[in-house]
Design a protein around this motif. Structure first.
Motif, PDB file in Angstrom:
ATOM      1  N   GLU A  64       1.035  -1.180   0.120  1.00  0.00           N
ATOM      2  CA  GLU A  64       0.054   0.074   0.104  1.00  0.00           C
ATOM      3  C   GLU A  64       0.843   1.189   0.038  1.00  0.00           C
ATOM      4  OE1 GLU A  64      -3.214   0.188   2.909  1.00  0.00           O
ATOM      5  OE2 GLU A  64      -3.960  -1.930   2.118  1.00  0.00           O
ATOM      6  N   ARG A  65       0.543   2.037  -1.048  1.00  0.00           N
ATOM      7  CA  ARG A  65       1.356   3.423  -1.117  1.00  0.00           C
ATOM      8  C   ARG A  65       0.566   4.505  -1.333  1.00  0.00           C
ATOM      9  NH1 ARG A  65       4.368   1.616  -6.683  1.00  0.00           N
ATOM     10  NH2 ARG A  65       2.335   1.311  -7.203  1.00  0.00           N
ATOM     11  N   VAL A  66       1.171   5.596  -0.568  1.00  0.00           N
ATOM     12  CA  VAL A  66       0.414   7.112  -0.951  1.00  0.00           C
ATOM     13  C   VAL A  66       1.360   7.890  -1.898  1.00  0.00           C
ATOM     14  CG1 VAL A  66       1.117   7.786   1.132  1.00  0.00           C
ATOM     15  CG2 VAL A  66      -0.819   8.816   0.167  1.00  0.00           C
ATOM     16  N   PHE A  67       0.645   8.524  -2.837  1.00  0.00           N
ATOM     17  CA  PHE A  67       1.332   9.458  -3.569  1.00  0.00           C
ATOM     18  C   PHE A  67       0.967  10.546  -3.321  1.00  0.00           C
ATOM     19  CE2 PHE A  67       1.814   5.404  -6.042  1.00  0.00           C
ATOM     20  CZ  PHE A  67       2.999   5.509  -6.647  1.00  0.00           C
ATOM     21  N   ILE A  68       1.821  11.608  -2.995  1.00  0.00           N
ATOM     22  CA  ILE A  68       1.391  12.847  -2.543  1.00  0.00           C
ATOM     23  C   ILE A  68       1.938  13.869  -3.583  1.00  0.00           C
ATOM     24  CG2 ILE A  68       1.969  14.711  -0.989  1.00  0.00           C
ATOM     25  CD1 ILE A  68       2.760  12.641   1.061  1.00  0.00           C
ATOM     26  N   VAL A  69       0.936  14.212  -4.396  1.00  0.00           N
ATOM     27  CA  VAL A  69       0.895  15.144  -5.644  1.00  0.00           C
ATOM     28  C   VAL A  69       0.812  16.450  -5.523  1.00  0.00           C
ATOM     29  CG1 VAL A  69       0.150  14.927  -7.970  1.00  0.00           C
ATOM     30  CG2 VAL A  69      -0.105  13.180  -6.683  1.00  0.00           C
ATOM     31  N   SER A  70       1.980  17.233  -5.899  1.00  0.00           N
ATOM     32  CA  SER A  70       1.919  18.739  -5.687  1.00  0.00           C
ATOM     33  C   SER A  70       2.484  19.528  -6.896  1.00  0.00           C
ATOM     34  CB  SER A  70       2.519  18.985  -4.399  1.00  0.00           C
ATOM     35  OG  SER A  70       3.827  18.749  -4.301  1.00  0.00           O
ATOM     36  N   ASN A  71       2.439  20.716  -6.989  1.00  0.00           N
ATOM     37  CA  ASN A  71       2.893  21.187  -8.158  1.00  0.00           C
ATOM     38  C   ASN A  71       4.333  21.134  -8.180  1.00  0.00           C
ATOM     39  OD1 ASN A  71       2.879  22.934 -10.604  1.00  0.00           O
ATOM     40  ND2 ASN A  71       3.615  24.495  -8.748  1.00  0.00           N
ATOM     41  N   ASP A  98      11.468  22.516   4.776  1.00  0.00           N
ATOM     42  CA  ASP A  98      10.220  23.293   5.111  1.00  0.00           C
ATOM     43  C   ASP A  98       9.120  23.097   4.080  1.00  0.00           C
ATOM     44  OD1 ASP A  98      11.667  25.092   6.539  1.00  0.00           O
ATOM     45  OD2 ASP A  98      12.298  26.700   5.085  1.00  0.00           O
ATOM     46  N   SER A  99       9.104  22.324   3.457  1.00  0.00           N
ATOM     47  CA  SER A  99       7.691  21.983   2.499  1.00  0.00           C
ATOM     48  C   SER A  99       6.913  21.028   3.421  1.00  0.00           C
ATOM     49  CB  SER A  99       8.378  21.016   1.129  1.00  0.00           C
ATOM     50  OG  SER A  99       7.209  20.820   0.566  1.00  0.00           O
ATOM     51  N   ILE A 100       5.781  21.591   3.090  1.00  0.00           N
ATOM     52  CA  ILE A 100       4.495  20.619   3.732  1.00  0.00           C
ATOM     53  C   ILE A 100       4.603  19.451   3.337  1.00  0.00           C
ATOM     54  CG2 ILE A 100       2.822  21.488   2.566  1.00  0.00           C
ATOM     55  CD1 ILE A 100       1.131  21.547   5.129  1.00  0.00           C
ATOM     56  N   TYR A 101       4.827  19.426   2.040  1.00  0.00           N
ATOM     57  CA  TYR A 101       4.764  17.980   1.071  1.00  0.00           C
ATOM     58  C   TYR A 101       5.744  16.992   1.634  1.00  0.00           C
ATOM     59  CZ  TYR A 101       1.711  21.232  -1.252  1.00  0.00           C
ATOM     60  OH  TYR A 101       0.958  22.138  -1.529  1.00  0.00           O
ATOM     61  N   ASP A 102       6.917  17.440   2.328  1.00  0.00           N
ATOM     62  CA  ASP A 102       7.852  16.426   2.933  1.00  0.00           C
ATOM     63  C   ASP A 102       7.460  16.097   4.393  1.00  0.00           C
ATOM     64  OD1 ASP A 102      10.627  15.269   3.014  1.00  0.00           O
ATOM     65  OD2 ASP A 102      10.908  16.649   4.452  1.00  0.00           O
ATOM     66  N   GLN A 103       7.127  17.228   5.017  1.00  0.00           N
ATOM     67  CA  GLN A 103       6.766  17.022   6.528  1.00  0.00           C
ATOM     68  C   GLN A 103       5.650  16.128   6.601  1.00  0.00           C
ATOM     69  OE1 GLN A 103       6.088  20.853   8.138  1.00  0.00           O
ATOM     70  NE2 GLN A 103       8.161  21.943   7.800  1.00  0.00           N
ATOM     71  N   CYS A 104       4.458  16.048   5.571  1.00  0.00           N
ATOM     72  CA  CYS A 104       3.429  15.318   5.882  1.00  0.00           C
ATOM     73  C   CYS A 104       3.872  13.839   5.810  1.00  0.00           C
ATOM     74  CB  CYS A 104       2.261  15.671   5.128  1.00  0.00           C
ATOM     75  SG  CYS A 104       2.502  15.397   3.310  1.00  0.00           S
ATOM     76  N   ILE A 118       5.256   8.318  -1.740  1.00  0.00           N
ATOM     77  CA  ILE A 118       6.021   8.892  -3.062  1.00  0.00           C
ATOM     78  C   ILE A 118       5.528  10.425  -3.334  1.00  0.00           C
ATOM     79  CG2 ILE A 118       6.300   8.395  -5.433  1.00  0.00           C
ATOM     80  CD1 ILE A 118       5.576   5.303  -4.350  1.00  0.00           C
ATOM     81  N   ASN A 119       6.548  11.304  -3.431  1.00  0.00           N
ATOM     82  CA  ASN A 119       6.155  12.694  -3.816  1.00  0.00           C
ATOM     83  C   ASN A 119       6.130  12.568  -5.397  1.00  0.00           C
ATOM     84  OD1 ASN A 119       7.647  13.208  -0.985  1.00  0.00           O
ATOM     85  ND2 ASN A 119       5.943  14.712  -1.688  1.00  0.00           N
ATOM     86  N   VAL A 120       5.175  13.571  -5.970  1.00  0.00           N
ATOM     87  CA  VAL A 120       5.103  13.610  -7.437  1.00  0.00           C
ATOM     88  C   VAL A 120       4.753  15.022  -7.664  1.00  0.00           C
ATOM     89  CG1 VAL A 120       3.810  13.032  -9.545  1.00  0.00           C
ATOM     90  CG2 VAL A 120       3.872  11.229  -7.497  1.00  0.00           C
ATOM     91  N   GLY A 121       5.623  15.668  -8.391  1.00  0.00           N
ATOM     92  CA  GLY A 121       5.589  17.143  -8.763  1.00  0.00           C
ATOM     93  C   GLY A 121       6.709  17.605  -9.758  1.00  0.00           C
ATOM     94  N   GLN A 122       6.796  18.827 -10.133  1.00  0.00           N
ATOM     95  CA  GLN A 122       7.842  19.575 -10.869  1.00  0.00           C
ATOM     96  C   GLN A 122       8.943  19.810  -9.986  1.00  0.00           C
ATOM     97  OE1 GLN A 122       6.370  22.429 -14.145  1.00  0.00           O
ATOM     98  NE2 GLN A 122       4.769  22.750 -12.727  1.00  0.00           N
TER      99      GLN A 122
END
Length: 862
Positions: A64-71, A98-104, A118-122
């Motif tokens: 089970e994986r979660v993809f955190i997708v942000s700009n 500092d990024s909330i997408y890393d902290q979460c 897993i983070n997805v973004g530019q």
């Protein structure tokens, strides 16, 4: 890489595609199998939860994986050929803490909930095409990150154009009123679509919808759930909006408002920082899409045409452990000492903001000047530090703001500076983490005067930094007060304001109010500072960023688990695409099977609703067409058929429309009146004495309805022989709904004990005799004691809630031994939850089916 990934013995799957999604438990995968070029270890980003190689036949453990997708990916990036050489590129990367997408990740990884996050973004820089594969492989291996590469012109029009110049102001309640303002541009909108589609394409390469969850973030990607839902009908997708959601009066000005709303509604849950933002979103869904919402076991849900979308209110938090750890760093301690020396015993008010027009920087400085004008004696005892991160964009508004603030600061310092010591220190520059924390830890009062802000975590960071390092005794020896103290002045227009009840809340547009609050905070006793800080710290320490992430992902898990037993049906084209969830037994009516059973039957019952079933729903009376009358005439003329038209209309209307078809059965007012084909007169199906009771309660009800109709513009009363209906479909949606709720409460109290039902419908409140419904006519048509009279074919079709009683009655008779061999069909109109196990798409489907049956009758006679 995640340290908790499930072991996998097979080679990794590099690409997966969902080709059919009629059932959420069925997955069609196309996978390319290959070894990891670096170390042969499995790669969880491209991996599947099942053994795709087919070599061993053994199943792999579920992943089970979660993809955190942000700009933007939570990474810092710079050109460094030496650092990138081992990985085949020329860049150096590091995590952006500092990024909330890393902290979460802290919440997602808690309790072993997921095997990989897993983070997805530019990326912050453009990468040449020839280096993109090497960069992607590196980020995947070292950071669990999937980069999305956009062409430079698309990125420019998408981010700097549509997002920052148009959408960002709109979400913050600013309309482009001046011709010089950035207005909606079609080429920028097309870039927004292209960027969201590119994100979806990238996710298609790595997501398996049965096992993975996708958590999409912020206003840059509001169309992404639609693109994902089109590919994976059963994808587990959540969305969280980090900025405000404007009121419907603002949001409805955007040309493609409905497509954006449908994009959000294609997620399984939509999250907001505050109820205000959620309320605006719900209002837009009601006013622009006609969707209703309700509470369901403590959760807000929107009924999106048969698919429930959860709406969650959950403010974010900060990573308190990280901030407190930095307080122990030597760089931070050194900067604290410098600041203490600089302020030289004065009380420090701190504003630490991004430099943009929504942060209320000029309002804050104007209020500070007003306070000094009213209390000049404290000028030598205080200092305002206003430190701003550089603006993320440029434009006339930013230039004007900078000129205004510079002028104000110069004027105040000229007026109140003593011995070369200024009372305002204003800087626009990057503020590194250690300095930001040092500033917060030294400040006596934090002042946040944003005019509109999604959340603003600065107050949470300030509270955390004033609490000091983890070692309390060490913090006390470093100069932190014991007990700890803090003082907050916060704008009521920030998302964090409701959570910080001990703060001095201000309206930033009210200069005098802000000035008075500044003076009050300066004069506040130490004991009061302590009490307020203790209350705030208790909240901030418990509702940290990990708690927020855990709560949102738990909501996504809850909503998607609830929907797993349903089947998914995709409807619509392009960005109007949506999915409905229906029971696994729900299917489209098999018209070929209906016709085949019809041909074999010798005693048939056809029960058809009128409005919404034979003719489309409309706000005016629609008489039957000549074609429809001819079809009904042909069907009625077959001696094996008994055809019944069921309607909520008055019997006079039905006589006028259908009276020329001998033998046609008719039901008026939802089952109160019934006329069988051979009868001349109408008969009451209601219990004896109902007509007298109707006259009694009508005298009570009509004056009440008239009062509400007069007070609610767009509403009207429909009075029938047996019932009264208050229609408010054309009234203001919110006001109409409020009035309907109040009317229901009013009538239920007035009519308590009377034999009457008060029913809330779609845009209506109906008052009718108790026990009168369309199921009564089914009993009239199907009840029999003789097997020789039992129908061997029954077809019942209807479109709304009143027809559900008819379906229940048919299903009840179908269970009787007398009907064991009969062909029984019930069907609703449209794909929506129903007691009928089948559906037809629209009125045209119904008429076409009747035409097929009528053609058989014509051929049979000839």
């Amino acid at each position: 890489s995640s340290s908790r990934r499930a072991p996998q013995t097979t080679a990794r799957a590099l690409a997966m595609r969902r080709t059919a999604n009629n059932n959420s438990s069925v997955t069609d995968l196309q996978a390319l199998i290959g070894e990891d070029a670096n170390d042969g270890k499995p790669n969880t980003i491209g991996g599947s939860s099942a053994d795709l190689s087919g070599a061993s036949g053994a199943s792999e453990p579920r992943v089970e994986r979660v993809f955190i997708v942000s700009n933007s990916l939570p990474l810092k990036m710079r050109e460094d050929a030496e650092a990138g050489k081992p990985y085949g590129h020329k860049y150096a990367f590091e995590k952006d803490g500092d990024s909330i997408y890393d902290q979460c990740r802290e919440g997602a990884e808690a309790n072993g909930q997921y095997d990989a996050v897993i983070n997805v973004g530019q990326l912050p820089m453009q990468v040449p095409f020839e280096l993109q594969e090497a960069v992607a492989n590196d980020l995947e291996a070292r950071f669990d990150a999937v980069p999305v590469f956009l062409p430079e012109d698309t990125k420019e029009n998408f981010y700097k154009g549509f997002c920052k110049q148009y959408l960002w102001p709109l979400m913050h309640y600013v309309l482009p009123m001046s011709p010089l303002d950035s207005r909606f541009q079609k080429h920028q909108w097309q870039a927004y679509i292209a960027a969201n589609k590119r994100f979806a394409d990238k996710l298609m390469e790595v997501v398996c919808s049965d096992d993975d969850q996708v958590w999409v973030h912020d206003y840059h990607l509001m169309l992404l759930p639609t693109f994902l839902r089109k590919r994976f009908n059963a994808v587990k997708c959540g969305f969280f909006l980090h900025c405000p959601f404007p009121s419907s009066e603002i949001f409805r000005t955007t040309p493609n408002r409905d497509l954006i709303l449908r994009g959000l509604l294609n997620a399984d849950f939509v999250g907001f920082h505050t109820f205000d933002y959620a309320r605006h979103f719900l209002s837009c869904c009601t006013r622009l899409l006609g969707l209703n919402h309700r509470m369901e076991r403590g959760s807000l849900v929107i009924d999106n045409f048969g698919r429930l979308v959860s709406v969650k209110i959950c403010p974010t938090g900060v990573k308190t452990s990280r901030l407190r750890d930095v307080l122990d760093a030597q760089m931070c301690k050194d900067r604290r000492k410098e600041l203490v020396t600089e302020i030289a015993g004065r009380k420090m008010l701190l504003g630490l903001d991004d430099f943009d027009e929504f942060k209320g920087i000029d309002q804050k400085i104007a209020a500070f000047e007003r306070m000094l004008d009213e209390h000049p004696e404290i000028a030598e005892q205080i200092v305002l530090y206003q430190v701003c991160n550089p603006p993320r964009g440029s434009g006339r508004d930013i230039d004007d703001l900078r000129a205004t603030v510079d002028s104000m600061v110069s004027r105040i310092n000229d007026k109140y500076a003593k011995n070369g010591v200024n009372v305002v220190k204003f800087e626009v520059r990057p503020v590194p983490l250690h300095e930001r924390i040092a500033l917060y830890s030294v400040a006596d009062i934090a002042v946040v005067t944003a005019t509109r802000d999604g959340m603003n975590l600065a107050p949470y960071e300030y509270i955390t930094c004033r609490q000091g390092p983890n070692d309390e005794s060490q913090g006390t020896s470093d100069g932190f007060s014991l007990p700890r103290q803090s003082s907050l002045i916060i704008s009521e227009f920030t998302g964090c304001s409701p959570s910080l009840s001990g703060a001095l809340r201000v309206n930033p547009w009210h200069e005098e109010d802000v000035a008075d609050s500044m003076y009050k905070a300066l004069q506040m006793s130490g004991r009061e500072h302590e009490a307020r800080h203790e209350k705030h710290w208790r909240y901030v320490s418990e509702h940290h960023v990990g708690f927020w992430a855990q709560s949102c992902l738990a909501e996504l898990q809850r909503v998607t688990e609830k929907a797993q037993s349903n089947r998914c049906y995709g409807l619509g084209f392009g960005l109007n695409f949506r999915v409905v969830h229906l029971s696994s037994t729900f299917r489209k009516l098999d018209t070929a099977g209906v016709v085949a059973d019809y041909l074999k039957a010798t005693r048939r019952k056809l029960v058809i609703d009128y409005d919404g079933t034979l003719v489309p729903l409309a706000s005016f009376a629609q008489p039957p067409t000549a074609h429809l009358l001819s079809l009904l005439t042909v069907l009625v003329n077959d001696d094996a058929n008994e055809v019944c038209i069921v309607s909520g209309r008055e019997r006079e209307t039905l006589d006028k429309w259908f009276g020329n078809i001998p033998g046609l059965c008719m039901v008026a007012e939802h089952g109160y009146w019934f006329r069988r084909g051979s009868d001349v007169a109408w008969n009451e199906l209601a219990p004896s004495g109902t007509d007298n009771s109707v006259l009694e309660w009508k005298d009570t009800v009509l004056p009440i309805l008239e009062q509400y109709a007069e007070a609610t513009d767009g509403s009207f009363i429909q009075s029938k022989e047996s019932s009264c209906v208050w229609h408010y479909r054309d009234a203001d949606p919110d006001f109409g709904a409020w009035q309907a709720k109040e009317l229901l409460d009013h009538l239920e109290s007035v009519l308590h004990g009377d034999p009457v039902d008060v029913i809330a419908g779609n845009g209506t409140v109906e008052i009718k005799p108790k026990g009168v419904h369309k199921g009564l006519v089914i009993n009239q048509l199907l009840d029999t004691q003789s097997s020789a009279d039992v129908a061997d074919f029954v077809l019942a079709v209807g479109d709304d809630r009143s027809d559900e009683d008819m379906f229940v009655a048919v299903n009840t008779h179908a269970q009787l031994p007398l009907y064991a061999g009969a062909s029984i069909y019930t069907s609703t109109i449209g794909q929506k939850p129903s007691k009928a196990p089948a559906y037809l798409d629209d009125t045209e489907d119904v008429v076409n089916m009747l035409q097929t049956l009528a053609q058989y009758n014509v051929c049979h006679r000839h």
